[in-house]
Design a protein around this motif. Sequence first.
Motif, mmCIF file in Angstrom:
data_model
loop_
_atom_site.group_PDB
_atom_site.id
_atom_site.type_symbol
_atom_site.label_atom_id
_atom_site.label_comp_id
_atom_site.label_asym_id
_atom_site.label_seq_id
_atom_site.Cartn_x
_atom_site.Cartn_y
_atom_site.Cartn_z
ATOM 1 N N THR A 14 102.244 75.990 -15.642
ATOM 2 C CA THR A 14 101.721 76.919 -16.635
ATOM 3 C C THR A 14 102.603 76.856 -17.867
ATOM 4 O O THR A 14 103.819 77.043 -17.768
ATOM 5 N N ASP A 15 102.013 76.557 -19.030
ATOM 6 C CA ASP A 15 102.820 76.409 -20.248
ATOM 7 C C ASP A 15 102.813 77.645 -21.136
ATOM 8 O O ASP A 15 103.417 77.652 -22.200
ATOM 9 N N GLY A 16 102.134 78.690 -20.726
ATOM 10 C CA GLY A 16 102.156 79.937 -21.484
ATOM 11 C C GLY A 16 100.900 80.216 -22.262
ATOM 12 O O GLY A 16 100.724 81.329 -22.767
ATOM 13 N N ARG A 17 100.011 79.226 -22.386
ATOM 14 C CA ARG A 17 98.768 79.480 -23.113
ATOM 15 C C ARG A 17 97.838 80.355 -22.282
ATOM 16 O O ARG A 17 97.904 80.338 -21.054
ATOM 17 N N PRO A 18 96.966 81.133 -22.926
ATOM 18 C CA PRO A 18 96.011 81.953 -22.173
ATOM 19 C C PRO A 18 95.186 81.078 -21.245
ATOM 20 O O PRO A 18 94.783 79.976 -21.606
ATOM 21 N N GLU A 19 94.946 81.575 -20.038
ATOM 22 C CA GLU A 19 94.214 80.803 -19.042
ATOM 23 C C GLU A 19 92.963 81.538 -18.599
ATOM 24 O O GLU A 19 92.958 82.756 -18.461
ATOM 25 N N ASN A 20 91.927 80.768 -18.347
ATOM 26 C CA ASN A 20 90.644 81.293 -17.898
ATOM 27 C C ASN A 20 90.536 81.108 -16.388
ATOM 28 O O ASN A 20 90.736 80.004 -15.887
ATOM 29 N N GLN A 21 90.226 82.174 -15.656
ATOM 30 C CA GLN A 21 90.167 82.090 -14.206
ATOM 31 C C GLN A 21 89.096 81.110 -13.740
ATOM 32 O O GLN A 21 89.258 80.427 -12.724
ATOM 33 N N ALA A 22 87.982 81.030 -14.483
ATOM 34 C CA ALA A 22 86.928 80.087 -14.104
ATOM 35 C C ALA A 22 87.432 78.651 -14.192
ATOM 36 O O ALA A 22 87.118 77.820 -13.340
ATOM 37 N N VAL A 23 88.232 78.361 -15.225
ATOM 38 C CA VAL A 23 88.814 77.021 -15.362
ATOM 39 C C VAL A 23 89.799 76.764 -14.231
ATOM 40 O O VAL A 23 89.821 75.688 -13.634
ATOM 41 N N SER A 24 90.629 77.759 -13.921
ATOM 42 C CA SER A 24 91.603 77.617 -12.842
ATOM 43 C C SER A 24 90.924 77.314 -11.518
ATOM 44 O O SER A 24 91.334 76.421 -10.762
ATOM 45 N N ASP A 25 89.847 78.035 -11.211
ATOM 46 C CA ASP A 25 89.109 77.805 -9.971
ATOM 47 C C ASP A 25 88.460 76.427 -9.962
ATOM 48 O O ASP A 25 88.405 75.753 -8.927
ATOM 49 N N GLU A 26 87.954 76.009 -11.126
ATOM 50 C CA GLU A 26 87.298 74.706 -11.199
ATOM 51 C C GLU A 26 88.297 73.569 -11.028
ATOM 52 O O GLU A 26 88.005 72.553 -10.401
#
Length: 394
Positions: free
Chosen positions: A322-334
């Motif tokens: 994780t580099d600190g940028r905002p993350e989307n849970q849908a992207v993480s799951d995908e």
Amino acid sequence: MTDSSRGIASDVFGGAARASQYIEEDAKRPRAAQQPAEDLGELAALEPDVATDSPLIAAPPWSSAAVTAGTSLPADSTSVLFGGPAAALTVADPGKATKGFRGAMARLGLPVKPGAGEVEARRVESVRLAAETVVRQATWTRAVSVLVNNPKGGTGKTPTAVILAGVLASIRGGSTAVLEVSDDPGALGYRAEGNPKLGLGELVRDIDQVKTAGRLHGYTAPQTSFADVIASTGRRDRLTGDAVVSVCKVIDEFYGIRVMDSGNVTTSSAFQGAVSVADVLVIPVMNAGDSVLEAIQLLEELRAAGGQPKRLADTAIAIRLTDGRPENQAVSDEVARLLHEAGVTSLHEVPYDAHIAERQQITLSKLAPATRDAFAAAAASVVTSLKNSVSTEH
């Protein structure tokens, strides 16, 4: 990656596949929120070879998935990663409080159970001790090697190589070398501690004269983690596959573990040479479409080559940073789903760490406790895979 997978991925990743050559700069702010521990319970309980329809990647019990990124370690942690002696590793009686006011009452003889905070701290400690034990006690009948690669630039290959090797060396007491195997000079020398006068270019030049551990040590940058880094100290000739094999052969005479930090060009001679002398593939990824799509393409290319490359792909381990940028849970799951479908059976989560984000020299003791826990879990998966790899040779 199948056409159907690409179609589904594009719904979430948008133009990620078209951005494979674009590297964004790391943000300087920490991740806004962490995944709660209860959401990771199922992942932690799965064995690596258990089939599942879940989009989560199966991981061994000591996986970093069992340790949430926001977990704090007890101040008196006995982990060897925090300077504690291995002989002092113990687990407290789960039925009796030992910390704070509850602990004081228990010491007076009252039947006071530990609070939620102490229970969680014990769980974290137990997971860490299990991972460290796996790493410390693993043995092989020859030198073994780990290749760190993702064709996508900016995914954390060099920090992963430095930290993973550092954790292995810290727990096992050294005998771990980190080698740069990119065509041209990479960032390994910059991210490692120290400023040695001799490095990879000189070692390639002098390789036929290196016959002792003392001579080889002169081309390294010793780390406080007890790992030794062999990187470029300046301009050098383009690295070839033959040079990689020759250097690795000498390193393996004096080190038990070799971690290779590779470049972005998987068709290069240097990368092909590294593949030929690797036992386990570790793929760093980010929660971004281009990162995972190129990782999957790498796996497809290795499988298509057959033999040793295919075996590396079939046993690959992924580490998500994780580099600190905002993350989307849908992207993480995908990302997790696609890696699982690509055959990756172990995915380890590493939380945001300001020390890594500084893009300066990495010192193991300056990493956040949760980061070191996550890499200890990943190291346990790596050594388990190494043991399985070597055992199949007999």
